[in-house]
Scaffold this active site. Structure first.
Site, PDB file in Angstrom:
ATOM      1  N   GLY A  25      40.353 -21.782   9.267  1.00 30.50           N
ATOM      2  CA  GLY A  25      39.414 -20.727   8.930  1.00 30.50           C
ATOM      3  C   GLY A  25      40.095 -19.383   9.063  1.00 30.50           C
ATOM      4  CB  SER A  26      39.109 -16.032   7.864  1.00 33.21           C
ATOM      5  OG  SER A  26      37.871 -15.973   8.564  1.00 33.21           O
ATOM      6  CD  GLU A  28      39.766 -20.622  12.867  1.00 26.16           C
ATOM      7  OE1 GLU A  28      39.525 -21.468  11.991  1.00 26.16           O
ATOM      8  OE2 GLU A  28      39.039 -19.642  13.056  1.00 26.16           O
ATOM      9  CD  GLU A  47      34.621 -27.223  11.121  1.00 22.40           C
ATOM     10  OE1 GLU A  47      35.045 -26.153  10.652  1.00 22.40           O
ATOM     11  OE2 GLU A  47      33.769 -27.941  10.523  1.00 22.40           O
ATOM     12  CG  HIS A  70      35.778 -20.466  11.479  1.00 21.81           C
ATOM     13  ND1 HIS A  70      36.794 -19.556  11.590  1.00 21.81           N
ATOM     14  CD2 HIS A  70      34.891 -19.928  10.602  1.00 21.81           C
ATOM     15  CE1 HIS A  70      36.526 -18.507  10.823  1.00 21.81           C
ATOM     16  NE2 HIS A  70      35.378 -18.713  10.213  1.00 21.81           N
ATOM     17  CG  HIS A 277      19.123 -47.455  25.204  1.00 18.67           C
ATOM     18  ND1 HIS A 277      19.429 -48.177  24.074  1.00 18.67           N
ATOM     19  CD2 HIS A 277      18.774 -46.216  24.748  1.00 18.67           C
ATOM     20  CE1 HIS A 277      19.272 -47.417  22.998  1.00 18.67           C
ATOM     21  NE2 HIS A 277      18.873 -46.228  23.373  1.00 18.67           N
ATOM     22  N   GLY A 392      27.001 -42.556  22.556  1.00 16.69           N
ATOM     23  CA  GLY A 392      26.004 -43.130  21.664  1.00 16.69           C
ATOM     24  C   GLY A 392      25.770 -42.302  20.416  1.00 16.69           C
TER      25      GLY A 392
END
Length: 520
Positions: A25-26, A28, A47, A70, A277, A392
């Protein structure tokens, strides 16, 4: 004086990092401006794919992984798999691009207003350094924190104009980060085992994370323990073809208690007591049994519903126990594999995968409906032989399989549900780019079948939004450059599996299985 970028890459080199997982991205771009020769950029098209690949690589290679995201939107896309990395205890350092410091007061385009808050609470450490000069030290602290048990991801937000600023070379520590359990604590665990008649060893993900496979085998064999896999273990726990392996504990309190009923002493290692769970009632383990836990995670001990525990490195603790406990014969029951009849069921497909897989193949799994049949037909028999997501959350294992393949040398077999695969299907592009040695096997039943199977817990016989009919994974794979085949009959199954397993690059099988609900 070095620039922040030069100092940062020296930090990465110190911690054994030789690649960057990202989607550029810009904000980075200055980080990527002058990457050292031999330092690789591993591209993911989303990502979530980026973090999943980094997680798989870190877990299989035993080294920390570096991710670049980003600011707000990119970090947001990653959060599902960042949460999974947190639950997996994976050592990942995330750097995230931030807008230039000079325009932050003006709410600029593509900035993060509160960057350190966004990934919390699912990172161990998050910082945007107060000065550009502090970035390298923040990175050092992030790597050390990520690698300190219980391991986990850390997050450093870095303004775009920091990378060209001058700074001092950071001090690079040489640390041993594992804390050995106290001898007194080990004596207490040994005394519980020695005083019992039928001890049980319950092994969780933390044992594999610590490299405790061999130590667990030695302890079980010496003390005559029955060995159970903890509920939802996200790594291999114990050789599942070993006569002392008793099976898999469910995430239901009453069922779990029933399976542990024959035992009068229970040692839980590298897992909480216990992961559930659904709601349950009554004691968390048989009332006649003593229970203690050994873990490197203080939260496993803080949340103990009774019993006792010892904090420290679990591999070291298991090795100490194996030397300390009295020898006795094993008198428990062995886990029995099943032999399903030929049919296009998940159980039969998994049985054929077990029969045809290369000897050292690694299984990466995200097929919730097939987890029970997998336990019954596809034994994991090697250290480093199994990976799934502890959280999960879906969308982890497809990209993670790519990372696992790049982190170790053996064939990876990714067993994925159709619903799971669609969360991060663009990870197939990265598999092709990296030429990852992965056989993607899609168990395609045209539904979110795990959810429809679970609906009975709530008295439902219909769940909306679970019909996935019409997905064509061969076309999806071929569109991203992978060779792929459709398998819709028992007669074609073995040939297709053998073809896929024989390849050294990525392939995909769209295996059309019967729509059946399995509860386990």
């Amino acid at each position: 004086m070095p620039t922040v970028r030069e100092a940062a890459f020296r930090v990465f080199e110190h911690f054994g990092v030789d690649r960057l997982f990202g989607n550029p991205g810009s904000t980075e771009l200055p980080m990527l401006k002058a990457m050292p020769e031999g330092f690789r950029y591993v591209l993911g098209l989303n990502e979530a794919v980026v973090v999943g690949m980094a997680d798989g690589f870190a877990r299989s290679s035993g080294k920390p992984a570096l991710v670049n995201l980003h600011s707000s939107a990119g970090t947001g896309h990653s959060l599902g798999n960042l949460f999974t990395a947190w639950k997996n205890n994976t050592p990942i350092v995330v750097t995230a691009g931030q807008q230039a410091r000079s325009i932050l007061p003006h709410d600029p385009f593509l900035f993060a207003e509160r960057p350190t808050e966004f990934p919390r609470p699912y990172v161990k450490y998050a910082i945007e350094p107060a000065r550009a000069e502090d970035v390298p030290l923040a990175l050092v602290r992030a790597f050390v924190t990520a690698m300190t048990p219980p391991m986990g991801p850390c997050f450093v937000s870095i303004p775009v104009d920091d990378w060209e600023r001058e700074c001092d070379w950071p001090p690079l520590p040489d640390l041993t980060l594992r804390a050995v359990p106290s001898a007194t604590g080990i004596e207490r665990l040994a005394a519980m085992i020695d005083q019992s008649q039928k001890p049980a060893l319950v092994i969780g993900t933390g044992v594999a994370n610590a490299g405790g496979w061999e130590a667990a085998i030695k302890l079980a064999e010496k003390a005559g323990c029955s060995v159970w896999a903890a509920p939802y273990a996200a790594r291999e726990t114990f050789p599942e073809n070993h006569p002392q392996f008793s099976g898999f504990l469910p995430a239901w309190r009453d069922k779990l208690r029933g399976l542990l009923a024959p035992h009068d002493a229970i040692l839980v290692v590298g897992a909480p007591v216990f992961t559930y769970h659904v709601e349950g009632e009554g004691p968390h383990w048989p009332e006649h049994a003593a229970l203690m836990a050994l873990s490197d995670d203080p939260q496993h001990l803080a949340s103990l519903p009774g019993g006792g525990g010892v904090l420290g490195d679990v591999a070291d603790g298991l090795a100490q126990l194996a030397r300390r406990v009295n020898a006795r014969a094993f008198t428990g029951k062995s886990h029995q594999l099943k032999d399903p009849e030929p049919a296009m069921t998940s159980a039969y497909v998994l049985k054929r995968i077990a029969a045809l897989r290369p000897e050292r193949a690694v299984i990466v799994e995200e097929a919730p409906t097939a987890r029970g049949p997998e336990h019954d037909t596809l034994p994991i028999t090697r250290e480093g032989g199994f990976y799934t997501c502890a959280s999960g959350g879906l969308g982890y294992s497809l990209p993670a399989a790519v990372g696992v393949a790049k982190g170790q040398p053996d064939k990876v077999i990714a067993i994925l549900g159709d619903g799971s695969a669609m969360y991060t299907i663009q990870g197939l592009f990265s598999a092709r780019e990296e030429q990852a040695n992965v056989s993607f096997v899609i168990l395609n039943n045209g539904a979110y079948a795990a959810l429809t199977g679970f609906s009975a817990e709530f008295g439902m016989n219909h769940v909306p939004g679970c019909d996935l009919t019409g997905l064509d994974f061969v076309k999806l794979a071929e569109a991203q450059g992978l060779a792929a085949r459709l398998v819709d009959s028992v007669e074609d199954l073995d040939q297709a599996l053998s073809w896929s397993f024989a390849q050294t690059g990525p392939t995909l099988l769209d295996v059309r299985i019967e729509y059946a609900i399995h509860s386990h």
